[in-house]
Design an enzyme around this catalytic site. Structure first.
Site, PDB file in Angstrom:
ATOM      1  N   CYS A 244       0.880  -1.182   0.000  1.00 17.39           N
ATOM      2  CA  CYS A 244       0.000   0.000   0.000  1.00 17.39           C
ATOM      3  C   CYS A 244       0.907   1.219   0.000  1.00 17.39           C
ATOM      4  O   CYS A 244       1.067   1.889   1.016  1.00 17.39           O
ATOM      5  CB  CYS A 244      -0.925  -0.016   1.208  1.00 17.39           C
ATOM      6  SG  CYS A 244      -1.934  -1.512   1.347  1.00 17.39           S
ATOM      7  N   ALA A 245       1.518   1.491  -1.141  1.00 18.69           N
ATOM      8  CA  ALA A 245       2.724   2.313  -1.181  1.00 18.69           C
ATOM      9  C   ALA A 245       2.503   3.813  -1.291  1.00 18.69           C
ATOM     10  O   ALA A 245       3.374   4.587  -0.892  1.00 18.69           O
ATOM     11  CB  ALA A 245       3.603   1.862  -2.345  1.00 18.69           C
ATOM     12  N   ASP A 268      -0.752   0.317  -5.420  1.00 20.74           N
ATOM     13  CA  ASP A 268      -1.851   1.070  -4.825  1.00 20.74           C
ATOM     14  C   ASP A 268      -3.099   0.776  -5.634  1.00 20.74           C
ATOM     15  O   ASP A 268      -3.020   0.528  -6.850  1.00 20.74           O
ATOM     16  CB  ASP A 268      -1.583   2.569  -4.783  1.00 20.74           C
ATOM     17  CG  ASP A 268      -2.498   3.259  -3.770  1.00 20.74           C
ATOM     18  OD1 ASP A 268      -2.098   3.373  -2.597  1.00 20.74           O
ATOM     19  OD2 ASP A 268      -3.632   3.641  -4.139  1.00 20.74           O
ATOM     20  N   ASP A 295      -5.160  -4.126  -6.604  1.00 17.19           N
ATOM     21  CA  ASP A 295      -5.574  -4.454  -5.236  1.00 17.19           C
ATOM     22  C   ASP A 295      -4.543  -5.422  -4.667  1.00 17.19           C
ATOM     23  O   ASP A 295      -4.365  -6.530  -5.176  1.00 17.19           O
ATOM     24  CB  ASP A 295      -6.962  -5.097  -5.284  1.00 17.19           C
ATOM     25  CG  ASP A 295      -7.538  -5.359  -3.893  1.00 17.19           C
ATOM     26  OD1 ASP A 295      -6.758  -5.466  -2.928  1.00 17.19           O
ATOM     27  OD2 ASP A 295      -8.767  -5.481  -3.784  1.00 17.19           O
ATOM     28  N   CYS A 365      -0.396   3.930  11.255  1.00 17.08           N
ATOM     29  CA  CYS A 365      -0.282   5.219  11.946  1.00 17.08           C
ATOM     30  C   CYS A 365      -1.478   5.384  12.876  1.00 17.08           C
ATOM     31  O   CYS A 365      -2.104   6.444  12.924  1.00 17.08           O
ATOM     32  CB  CYS A 365      -0.180   6.369  10.953  1.00 17.08           C
ATOM     33  SG  CYS A 365      -1.589   6.523   9.829  1.00 17.08           S
TER      34      CYS A 365
END
Length: 414
Positions: A244-245, A268, A295, A365
């Site tokens: 998921c860059a 992505d 995906d 995060c």
């Protein structure tokens, strides 16, 4: 330019239409002066960061429920009275009333005037309730989130997390070692070394306008976020999948650590975000990164294995509330459960494309053990051929960073 009116318009777009403050402000106010932009930015972020405390101050005064457009105007105006003491109270009230005259045919202008004058005359309302409610109101967090953190991290840490979410965090630069050195950056007195990450620097000024940023010598990245690449610790020649860059920040950092010798496949699910990766690669002069739109849960279709897989997973974002305060009133408990399932699917997909003795680095995060420690515990139960090497949760008050979690696992020989 009427700064208060412009800030109010943007706040309505965020709070009524679901817009994101950081994105909306990128392309706004281009003709404004630095001083005007600074005031409007403070009004928007200050109102969003303190939304619950501000509303607590006036919500009991009106006899009937006010339209939300008026409520937002009152929130912003109370913030001005509370924090911007260089602006006289009468000027703040006058501006608020003038804006109210343009809403609902001016029906609520007298109410706005009465509430703000009452507040300046009688002072601020004392916060009542148990310790959780008082902390939640004072720092403008939902009660359920304070309870969650209290359960996960203890009361003392919860207080410090909530207070950290009200702080303005410094914009952090990450050095590009292919174009500059620590010594060169520190020769500029505007740069000072960071507190946590080896390539992190603080800049005293507008980093976006610095020649170092514009020439690609530094990029913008939070210090805790920078630590994900150091957790992975890739070597020259490593093959890496970044699941998921976007926008490519961590991938570029890893390419720089490998001196651009190796291969990183960045995925992505959105084409426009893949374009962001490609733009960042070009600006930083990186050749070892390939960006692809797909995906990541379908990665087995590539029929490839990698030395390392990086999964900086979609998450609830509870570690970045200082930067994205609009999330505080937008996120709901059920959102956390939904994101946990997506993370699980991505982790399971990652497990299938890692070579024997290969490395998986999982990061978020957010500050929620269901998405972090417990997510990894559940993964290890499903995949007994993996072993946890180390994990770390950075709380936002420790180094004045975002809240971040990361775990490093190895795939064992079967």
């Amino acid at each position: 330019m009427n700064e208060r009116k412009e800030a109010y318009k943007l706040l309505k777009e965020v709070m009524l239409e679901g817009g994101y403050a950081s994105l909306l402000m990128r392309n706004r106010w281009k003709g404004a002066t630095k001083q005007e932009v600074a005031l409007m930015t403070q009004l928007v972020y200050g109102t969003l960061q303190n939304y619950r405390y501000l509303r607590y101050q006036w919500e009991q005064m009106p006899k009937k429920k006010l339209p939300e457009s008026i409520g937002i105007l009152l929130d912003m105006s109370v913030y001005q009275l509370w924090k911007l003491d260089k602006i006289p109270a009468y000027a703040c009230i006058h501006d608020a009333v003038e804006i109210a005259k343009e809403i609902k045919h001016g029906k609520y202008a007298p109410v706005v005037n009465a509430i703000l004058r009452n507040l300046t005359r009688n002072g601020y309302r004392k916060i009542e309730g148990n310790e959780t409610v008082q902390l939640a109101i004072r720092t403008s967090h939902p009660d359920w989130l304070v309870e969650l953190w209290k359960h996960h991290y203890g009361w003392e840490n919860t207080v410090r997390i909530c207070e950290a979410d009200l702080q303005v965090k410094p914009m952090v630069a990450r050095m590009n070692p292919n174009r500059t050195t620590k010594e060169e950056l520190l020769a500029n007195p505007l740069f000072t070394s960071g507190k946590l990450a080896p390539w992190a620097f603080y800049y005293d000024g507008n980093l976006l306008q610095s020649k170092e940023y514009q020439s690609g010598k530094v990029a913008i990245q939070d210090e805790a976020s920078q630590m994900v690449a150091h957790f992975a610790d890739p070597k020259k020649g490593t093959s890496i999948l970044d699941m998921c860059a976007a926008p490519g920040t961590k991938a570029i950092q890893m390419a720089q650590m490998m001196q651009d010798e190796g291969h990183i496949l960045c995925l992505d699910i959105h084409e426009h975000r893949v374009q962001l990766i490609q733009q960042a690669i070009q600006k930083q002069g990186i050749h070892s990164i390939e960006a692809c739109c797909m995906d990541a849960r379908k990665i087995r279709e590539f029929n490839r294995e990698f030395d390392q897989v990086i999964l900086d997973a979609p998450c609830s974002g509870l570690g970045v509330l200082a930067q994205k305060p609009d999330l505080k009133y937008r996120i709901l408990p059920r959102d956390l459960d939904e994101i946990v399932m997506l993370q699980q699917e991505l982790l399971d997909a990652a497990a299938n494309v890692i070579k024997k003795n290969g490395i998986l680095v999982y990061s978020t995060c957010t500050l929620n053990k269901k998405e972090n420690e417990k997510q990894i515990e559940a993964f290890l139960k499903r995949h007994e051929n993996f072993t946890l090497i180390k994990e770390r949760c950075y709380l936002p008050f420790e180094y004045q960073t975002d809240g971040f979690y990361m775990a490093k696992l190895i795939k064992n020989q079967e």
